[in-house]
Design a protein around this motif. Structure first.
Motif, PDB file in Angstrom:
ATOM      1  N   ALA A 191       0.972  -1.484   0.241  1.00 22.03           N
ATOM      2  CA  ALA A 191      -0.108   0.210   0.130  1.00 22.03           C
ATOM      3  C   ALA A 191       0.964   1.572   0.236  1.00 22.03           C
ATOM      4  CB  ALA A 191      -0.940  -0.108   1.523  1.00 22.03           C
ATOM      5  N   ILE A 192       1.711   1.653   0.347  1.00 21.50           N
ATOM      6  CA  ILE A 192       2.579   2.500   0.552  1.00 21.50           C
ATOM      7  C   ILE A 192       3.559   2.091  -0.564  1.00 21.50           C
ATOM      8  CG2 ILE A 192       5.411   3.319   1.523  1.00 21.50           C
ATOM      9  CD1 ILE A 192       4.474   1.773   4.425  1.00 21.50           C
ATOM     10  N   ASP A 193       3.870   1.366  -1.241  1.00 26.17           N
ATOM     11  CA  ASP A 193       4.479   1.235  -2.805  1.00 26.17           C
ATOM     12  C   ASP A 193       3.331   2.412  -3.813  1.00 26.17           C
ATOM     13  OD1 ASP A 193       6.681   0.925  -4.422  1.00 26.17           O
ATOM     14  OD2 ASP A 193       5.132  -0.471  -5.559  1.00 26.17           O
ATOM     15  N   ARG A 194       1.835   2.194  -3.343  1.00 23.31           N
ATOM     16  CA  ARG A 194       1.064   3.261  -4.633  1.00 23.31           C
ATOM     17  C   ARG A 194       1.329   4.491  -4.086  1.00 23.31           C
ATOM     18  NH1 ARG A 194      -0.019   1.371  -8.378  1.00 23.31           N
ATOM     19  NH2 ARG A 194      -2.164   2.626  -8.369  1.00 23.31           N
ATOM     20  N   LEU A 195       0.766   4.772  -2.914  1.00 24.39           N
ATOM     21  CA  LEU A 195       1.864   5.777  -2.498  1.00 24.39           C
ATOM     22  C   LEU A 195       3.698   6.471  -2.908  1.00 24.39           C
ATOM     23  CD1 LEU A 195      -0.040   6.937   1.301  1.00 24.39           C
ATOM     24  CD2 LEU A 195      -1.038   6.575  -0.941  1.00 24.39           C
ATOM     25  N   LEU A 196       4.162   5.644  -3.529  1.00 27.90           N
ATOM     26  CA  LEU A 196       4.712   6.387  -3.803  1.00 27.90           C
ATOM     27  C   LEU A 196       4.937   5.837  -5.711  1.00 27.90           C
ATOM     28  CD1 LEU A 196       7.788   4.212  -1.869  1.00 27.90           C
ATOM     29  CD2 LEU A 196       7.968   6.829  -2.199  1.00 27.90           C
ATOM     30  N   THR A 197       4.437   4.843  -5.707  1.00 27.82           N
ATOM     31  CA  THR A 197       4.496   5.035  -7.316  1.00 27.82           C
ATOM     32  C   THR A 197       3.191   5.718  -8.253  1.00 27.82           C
ATOM     33  OG1 THR A 197       4.241   2.714  -6.985  1.00 27.82           O
ATOM     34  CG2 THR A 197       3.168   3.374  -9.568  1.00 27.82           C
ATOM     35  N   TYR A 241      -5.347   9.455   2.681  1.00 27.01           N
ATOM     36  CA  TYR A 241      -5.703   8.677   1.529  1.00 27.01           C
ATOM     37  C   TYR A 241      -6.044   7.338   1.731  1.00 27.01           C
ATOM     38  CZ  TYR A 241      -2.590  12.256  -0.349  1.00 27.01           C
ATOM     39  OH  TYR A 241      -1.731  13.446  -0.795  1.00 27.01           O
ATOM     40  N   LEU A 242      -6.652   6.623   0.913  1.00 26.81           N
ATOM     41  CA  LEU A 242      -7.301   4.962   0.990  1.00 26.81           C
ATOM     42  C   LEU A 242      -6.569   4.661  -0.660  1.00 26.81           C
ATOM     43  CD1 LEU A 242     -11.004   6.064   1.615  1.00 26.81           C
ATOM     44  CD2 LEU A 242      -9.221   5.638   3.162  1.00 26.81           C
ATOM     45  N   VAL A 243      -6.136   3.361  -0.166  1.00 26.20           N
ATOM     46  CA  VAL A 243      -5.785   2.341  -0.681  1.00 26.20           C
ATOM     47  C   VAL A 243      -6.447   0.692  -0.239  1.00 26.20           C
ATOM     48  CG1 VAL A 243      -3.366   1.172  -1.624  1.00 26.20           C
ATOM     49  CG2 VAL A 243      -3.245   3.551  -0.280  1.00 26.20           C
ATOM     50  N   ASN A 244      -6.999   1.037  -2.226  1.00 26.60           N
ATOM     51  CA  ASN A 244      -7.470  -0.552  -2.060  1.00 26.60           C
ATOM     52  C   ASN A 244      -6.799  -1.582  -1.250  1.00 26.60           C
ATOM     53  OD1 ASN A 244      -9.505  -2.463  -3.150  1.00 26.60           O
ATOM     54  ND2 ASN A 244     -11.108  -0.985  -3.167  1.00 26.60           N
ATOM     55  N   ALA A 245      -7.252  -2.657  -0.441  1.00 22.16           N
ATOM     56  CA  ALA A 245      -6.875  -3.903   0.379  1.00 22.16           C
ATOM     57  C   ALA A 245      -6.733  -4.779  -1.046  1.00 22.16           C
ATOM     58  CB  ALA A 245      -7.283  -4.025   1.164  1.00 22.16           C
ATOM     59  N   ILE A 246      -7.552  -4.799  -1.734  1.00 22.83           N
ATOM     60  CA  ILE A 246      -7.691  -5.585  -2.628  1.00 22.83           C
ATOM     61  C   ILE A 246      -7.023  -5.273  -3.489  1.00 22.83           C
ATOM     62  CG2 ILE A 246      -9.242  -7.534  -4.312  1.00 22.83           C
ATOM     63  CD1 ILE A 246     -10.464  -6.908  -1.889  1.00 22.83           C
ATOM     64  N   GLY A 247      -7.270  -4.053  -4.829  1.00 20.96           N
ATOM     65  CA  GLY A 247      -6.802  -3.265  -6.209  1.00 20.96           C
ATOM     66  C   GLY A 247      -5.608  -2.431  -6.161  1.00 20.96           C
ATOM     67  N   GLY A 248      -5.922  -1.904  -5.067  1.00 18.28           N
ATOM     68  CA  GLY A 248      -4.623  -1.479  -4.971  1.00 18.28           C
ATOM     69  C   GLY A 248      -4.822   0.168  -5.241  1.00 18.28           C
ATOM     70  N   GLU A 249      -5.690   0.147  -5.620  1.00 20.53           N
ATOM     71  CA  GLU A 249      -6.637   2.080  -6.323  1.00 20.53           C
ATOM     72  C   GLU A 249      -6.088   2.737  -5.437  1.00 20.53           C
ATOM     73  OE1 GLU A 249      -8.755  -1.171  -8.311  1.00 20.53           O
ATOM     74  OE2 GLU A 249      -8.736  -0.849  -6.434  1.00 20.53           O
TER      75      GLU A 249
END
Length: 299
Positions: A191-197, A241-249
């Motif tokens: 999830a943290i990596d999604r914020l980086l991406t 921020y909200l990061v979907n724990a299944i899809g990563g959105e």
């Protein structure tokens, strides 16, 4: 019966089963190694950008699913708890409860004591926000110790008077069950990596909060709401921020709650309507008296 043939069939079946189990074990080990490498890569990037994670990360699970919450009628149960004369049914399975005696609160411990003592199934709610300006305490219901955030209204709202005493509250209640099959769960570092991406995290930022919750992001179908598991992540103590724990959105909390605002106290609305009616009545009487005086003067 051909025992040799039967024995051969059993042996083949056991071999196939062992092969399948071995394949599953190898896949799990491979996925675990991928997760470890992904976490290591994310940690390296965080260190390179001097980004700190100050919050203890929640416990991870391998799989997770959506949940479905169904709003139920609780008027009878709440009436048994608070007294029938103090309970009024409101729209969407909400009930309004007016306290016979106000309940003084000075902090979260007092609020929790009030929930335990005077609210039906009060232990199933957790404090979301204490809004002193509006005189409200907003609470969410929990599922498996995780907060559930409904699409619009909080399921429990306590109303405070000017002396910081609870005088009434609005309550609704949902029954939850898993919706759909279990799916691979995104790790906390994923999830943290999604914020980086998404370039949300930059040099010298801080991740202050990481919490797994269930969010209803769409208008409910009737009395049901589908809720997705999401990581609620606070950056630099202000942006959430909200990061979907299944899809990563990734979504911002502002996008989800931009239409929300203070909840109206039905009791205040009623008293204001009565006061308005009385004022209109007085104005009407005043106009009638004025007309009568004018007629008398003409005569």
């Amino acid at each position: 019966m051909d025992w040799n043939r039967t024995k051969t069939i059993f042996i083949i079946a056991f071999l196939l089963l062992n092969t399948f189990l071995m394949q599953q074990l190898l896949e799990q080990q491979g996925q675990s190694e991928l997760n470890v490498r992904a976490q290591s890569s994310t940690e390296e990037e965080l260190n390179a950008k001097n980004i700190t994670v100050t919050e203890e990360l929640p416990e991870e699970r391998d799989e997770i699913s959506h949940i479905v919450g169904e709003s139920i009628d609780i008027e009878e149960e709440v009436s048994q708890q608070a007294g029938e004369e103090n309970v009024t049914a409101v729209d969407n399975n909400f009930v309004e409860v007016t306290l016979e005696n106000t309940y003084a609160v000075s902090g979260e411990e007092d609020i929790q004591n009030f929930l335990d003592q005077q609210v039906w199934n009060g232990s199933d709610y957790m404090i979301e926000e204490i809004n002193e300006e509006d005189g409200q305490v907003l609470l969410n219901q929990v599922y498996e110790e995780k907060a559930t955030v409904t699409y619009a209204e909080n399921p429990l709202v306590l109303f405070l008077n000017d002396d910081n005493e609870i005088e009434s509250y609005l309550q609704s209640y949902m029954e939850f069950e898993e919706g759909g099959e279990q799916k691979d769960m995104l790790s906390t570092y994923g999830a943290i990596d999604r914020l980086l991406t998404e370039n949300i995290l930059s040099n010298n930022d801080e991740v202050n909060q990481v919490e797994l919750r269930y969010y209803s992001l769409f208008a409910p179908e009737g009395s049901n709401q589908v809720m997705a598991p999401m990581y609620s992540m606070e950056v630099n103590g202000e942006n959430e921020y909200l990061v979907n724990a299944i899809g990563g959105e990734v979504r911002t909390l502002q996008e989800v709650s931009e239409d929300s605002g203070p909840v109206e106290n039905p009791s205040e609305d009623t008293s204001q309507d009565e006061q308005s009616s009385e004022e209109n009545g007085d104005e009407g009487n005043g106009e009638e008296n004025s007309e009568e005086n004018n007629q008398n003067q003409e005569q």
